[in-house]
Design an enzyme around this catalytic site. Structure first.
Site, PDB file in Angstrom:
ATOM      1  N   GLU A 121       0.812  -1.221   0.000  1.00 27.97           N
ATOM      2  CA  GLU A 121       0.000   0.000   0.000  1.00 27.97           C
ATOM      3  C   GLU A 121       0.847   1.273   0.000  1.00 27.97           C
ATOM      4  O   GLU A 121       0.486   2.254  -0.643  1.00 27.97           O
ATOM      5  CB  GLU A 121      -0.911  -0.016   1.236  1.00 27.97           C
ATOM      6  CG  GLU A 121      -1.913   1.088   1.296  1.00 27.97           C
ATOM      7  CD  GLU A 121      -2.868   0.902   2.465  1.00 27.97           C
ATOM      8  OE1 GLU A 121      -3.084   1.877   3.199  1.00 27.97           O
ATOM      9  OE2 GLU A 121      -3.397  -0.218   2.646  1.00 27.97           O
ATOM     10  N   ASP A 122       1.976   1.267   0.709  1.00 26.34           N
ATOM     11  CA  ASP A 122       2.720   2.511   0.949  1.00 26.34           C
ATOM     12  C   ASP A 122       4.102   2.609   0.312  1.00 26.34           C
ATOM     13  O   ASP A 122       4.777   3.618   0.484  1.00 26.34           O
ATOM     14  CB  ASP A 122       2.890   2.725   2.462  1.00 26.34           C
ATOM     15  CG  ASP A 122       1.572   2.967   3.171  1.00 26.34           C
ATOM     16  OD1 ASP A 122       0.586   3.323   2.498  1.00 26.34           O
ATOM     17  OD2 ASP A 122       1.528   2.800   4.400  1.00 26.34           O
TER      18      ASP A 122
END
Length: 194
Positions: free
Chosen positions: A78-79
């Protein structure tokens, strides 16, 4: 407290060693998050480390190693620029499937419309193991509410978390571990001074 460099070793050093899956996972995550910091200025890897500790505290499982690995890796796809295929190749299908479940689609119209509704629905349909990691993630995040940069952000996060916990208890069959973790989250929410 460990510093970032304490979590990371040269990959050539790790090659051929007898590192456990979770040791490889923390090194992978530390490398992936190396340029990121938390809102308090600490290295980002401190968050996955705390999430893994919470998983260890609450969950007893024959797959604890995979759960801890997923806890370390839960934000990488996600990051960071990590791809799910990278997780699958390095850590296998079980860990990759949990990381996939833990990865939010922040570009989806549902996420943009209401993050609380999106996460309530997502968490209600997660596998039991992924939910343990997600609840550990939420527990660590609510533990920091009194030191958040703004009271408004912390207040919104508290409301969002309360909604999610209410929805989980209403709409999902929960294990004893899930219930204990939700109770711990609610205790932390009560400690937050609005």
């Amino acid at each position: 407290m460990k510093r970032f460099k304490d979590y990371v070793t040269d990959l050539s050093e790790a090659r051929g060693s007898s590192l456990t899956q979770s040791q490889k996972a923390i090194r992978f995550a530390a490398n992936a998050h190396r340029k990121q910091t938390r809102s308090d200025g600490k290295s980002y890897i401190t968050h996955p480390v705390e999430v893994a500790k919470i998983v260890k505290q609450f969950k007893k499982s024959h797959n604890l190693e995979a759960l801890i690995s997923a806890a370390y890796l839960h934000d990488t796809v996600e990051d960071t620029d990590t791809e799910l295929e990278d997780i699958t190749k390095m850590f296998g299908g079980l860990v990759a499937s949990m990381v996939k479940e833990l990865t939010s689609d922040e570009q989806s119209k549902e996420f943009k419309a209401s993050k609380a509704d999106y996460l309530s629905a997502k968490m209600s349909s997660m596998s039991s193991w992924a939910l343990v990691v997600k609840l550990a993630d939420r527990l660590h995040n609510v533990s920091d509410l009194n030191t958040a940069k703004t009271k408004k952000w912390a207040s919104n996060y508290k409301k969002q978390t309360t909604q999610i916990m209410d929805e989980l208890e209403k709409n999902r069959t929960l294990t004893g571990t899930h219930r204990k973790m939700i109770k711990a989250i609610r205790v932390k929410l009560k400690e937050f001074e609005e």
